[in-house]
Design an enzyme around this catalytic site. Structure first.
Site, PDB file in Angstrom:
ATOM      1  N   ASP A 172      -4.369 -12.825   3.820  1.00 35.87           N
ATOM      2  CA  ASP A 172      -5.582 -12.330   4.476  1.00 35.87           C
ATOM      3  C   ASP A 172      -6.859 -12.624   3.686  1.00 35.87           C
ATOM      4  O   ASP A 172      -7.937 -12.169   4.073  1.00 35.87           O
ATOM      5  CB  ASP A 172      -5.461 -10.830   4.815  1.00 35.87           C
ATOM      6  CG  ASP A 172      -4.818 -10.016   3.710  1.00 35.87           C
ATOM      7  OD1 ASP A 172      -4.600 -10.547   2.614  1.00 35.87           O
ATOM      8  OD2 ASP A 172      -4.540  -8.822   3.960  1.00 35.87           O
ATOM      9  N   ASP A 200      -2.729 -10.700  -2.106  1.00 32.23           N
ATOM     10  CA  ASP A 200      -3.263 -10.179  -0.835  1.00 32.23           C
ATOM     11  C   ASP A 200      -4.747  -9.830  -1.054  1.00 32.23           C
ATOM     12  O   ASP A 200      -5.140  -9.461  -2.158  1.00 32.23           O
ATOM     13  CB  ASP A 200      -2.472  -8.928  -0.446  1.00 32.23           C
ATOM     14  CG  ASP A 200      -2.822  -8.402   0.943  1.00 32.23           C
ATOM     15  OD1 ASP A 200      -2.087  -8.712   1.891  1.00 32.23           O
ATOM     16  OD2 ASP A 200      -3.838  -7.682   1.070  1.00 32.23           O
ATOM     17  N   HIS A 226      -6.311  -7.324  -0.207  1.00 29.16           N
ATOM     18  CA  HIS A 226      -6.471  -5.894  -0.523  1.00 29.16           C
ATOM     19  C   HIS A 226      -5.741  -5.550  -1.818  1.00 29.16           C
ATOM     20  O   HIS A 226      -4.702  -6.140  -2.124  1.00 29.16           O
ATOM     21  CB  HIS A 226      -5.895  -5.044   0.615  1.00 29.16           C
ATOM     22  CG  HIS A 226      -6.503  -5.329   1.955  1.00 29.16           C
ATOM     23  ND1 HIS A 226      -5.906  -6.173   2.878  1.00 29.16           N
ATOM     24  CD2 HIS A 226      -7.658  -4.899   2.509  1.00 29.16           C
ATOM     25  CE1 HIS A 226      -6.681  -6.244   3.968  1.00 29.16           C
ATOM     26  NE2 HIS A 226      -7.744  -5.481   3.766  1.00 29.16           N
ATOM     27  N   HIS A 255       0.818  -1.232   0.000  1.00 30.06           N
ATOM     28  CA  HIS A 255       0.000   0.000   0.000  1.00 30.06           C
ATOM     29  C   HIS A 255       0.844   1.272   0.000  1.00 30.06           C
ATOM     30  O   HIS A 255       0.310   2.365  -0.229  1.00 30.06           O
ATOM     31  CB  HIS A 255      -0.921   0.047   1.225  1.00 30.06           C
ATOM     32  CG  HIS A 255      -1.974  -1.016   1.243  1.00 30.06           C
ATOM     33  ND1 HIS A 255      -2.851  -1.218   0.197  1.00 30.06           N
ATOM     34  CD2 HIS A 255      -2.309  -1.939   2.190  1.00 30.06           C
ATOM     35  CE1 HIS A 255      -3.664  -2.225   0.498  1.00 30.06           C
ATOM     36  NE2 HIS A 255      -3.353  -2.684   1.696  1.00 30.06           N
TER      37      HIS A 255
HETATM   38 ZN   LIG Z   1      -4.061  -7.133   2.931  1.00 29.86          ZN
END
Ligand SMILES: [Zn+2]
Length: 252
Positions: free
Chosen positions: A190, A104, A106, A68
């Site tokens: 995750d 991931d 996200h 991120h």
């Molecule tokens: Zn994540």
């Protein structure tokens, strides 16, 4: 990958306080700057090992995570974007086509943004959508010389093996054309069914299968050269099981 101002800001923040927040959900301690630099350095170390023939592949078991982190700010637990740093380092060493796969749960916004106009790095993300950080729609495909070198596969909450299988098929078809010389993975775990932050339904054996598929892709196109980075994963039991399965495949 990062502005001098960002690097300086992190160094000063961590040097002046024992703890605090860089954004709403990115805490730091006095050791975070050092830890984040070591994490980026782990990627560069592994790149040297793999390029020099000292190792066929590698896994950077690091915290904080990186995908991120943007050019000029920390975000979503991430201070520096380790996979982007490593890809840039590989480019500086003569590698011309790099595949980055981000599984991931996200979207890997920082990595996507850094390589958005770069046709030499093909970025693919499988992620829950809509979800944090909000980016990663199918229409985001790159720009300029990077147009067509970004593949986003947004998946609805609750997705499991069959939805991810379709995402893999899309990705593998793209790689048949791109033919990467080096493979990098943002390996977050995750999307595991037991993860408290993600809403997906993958099991440990699915991550084992992901690892088998990406290893096979690296063998086909990149002489097996692969470096993977730990990103998210917040149920420590599920995370431990999945990392173990991932590393066992890479070292087999
Ligand atoms: Zn994540």
């Amino acid at each position: 990958v990062h502005t001098q101002d960002h690097i300086q800001f992190l160094e000063e923040s961590c040097g002046s306080k024992n703890s605090g927040y860089l954004d709403g959900d990115t805490p730091f301690s006095s050791s975070s700057f050092h830890a984040a630099r070591l994490a980026s350095g782990a990627g560069i170390f592994l790149a040297d090992q793999v390029l020099g023939g000292g190792a066929k592949n590698g896994f950077a078991l690091v915290r904080p995570p990186g995908h991120h982190a943007e050019e000029d700010h920390a975000m979503g637990f991430c201070l520096f974007n380790h996979i982007a740093v490593t890809a840039e380092y590989l480019k500086s060493q003569g590698i011309q086509k790099i595949c980055i796969l981000d599984w991931d749960v996200h979207h890997g916004n920082g990595t996507q943004n850094h390589f958005y106009a770069d046709g030499s790095v093909y970025f693919t993300s499988f992620h829950q959508f809509p979800f944090y950080p909000g980016s990663g729609a199918t229409e985001e495909k790159g720009e300029g010389p990077g147009l067509g070198a970004t593949l986003n596969v947004p998946l609805p909450r609750g997705s499991g093996k069959s939805e991810y299988d379709r995402a893999w098929n899309l990705f593998e078809k793209e790689m048949d054309f791109f033919q990467p010389e080096f493979v990098l993975v943002s390996a977050g775990f995750d999307a595991h069914s037991r993860d408290p932050l993600g809403g997906m339904n993958l099991e440990t054996r699915d991550f084992e299968n992901f690892s088998i598929r990406i290893q096979a892709l690296a063998e086909t196109f990149a002489k097996g050269r692969l470096i993977s980075f730990l990103e998210g994963g917040y149920d420590f039991g599920a995370l431990g099981d999945s990392v173990r399965a991932h590393v066992e495949v890479l070292s087999s």
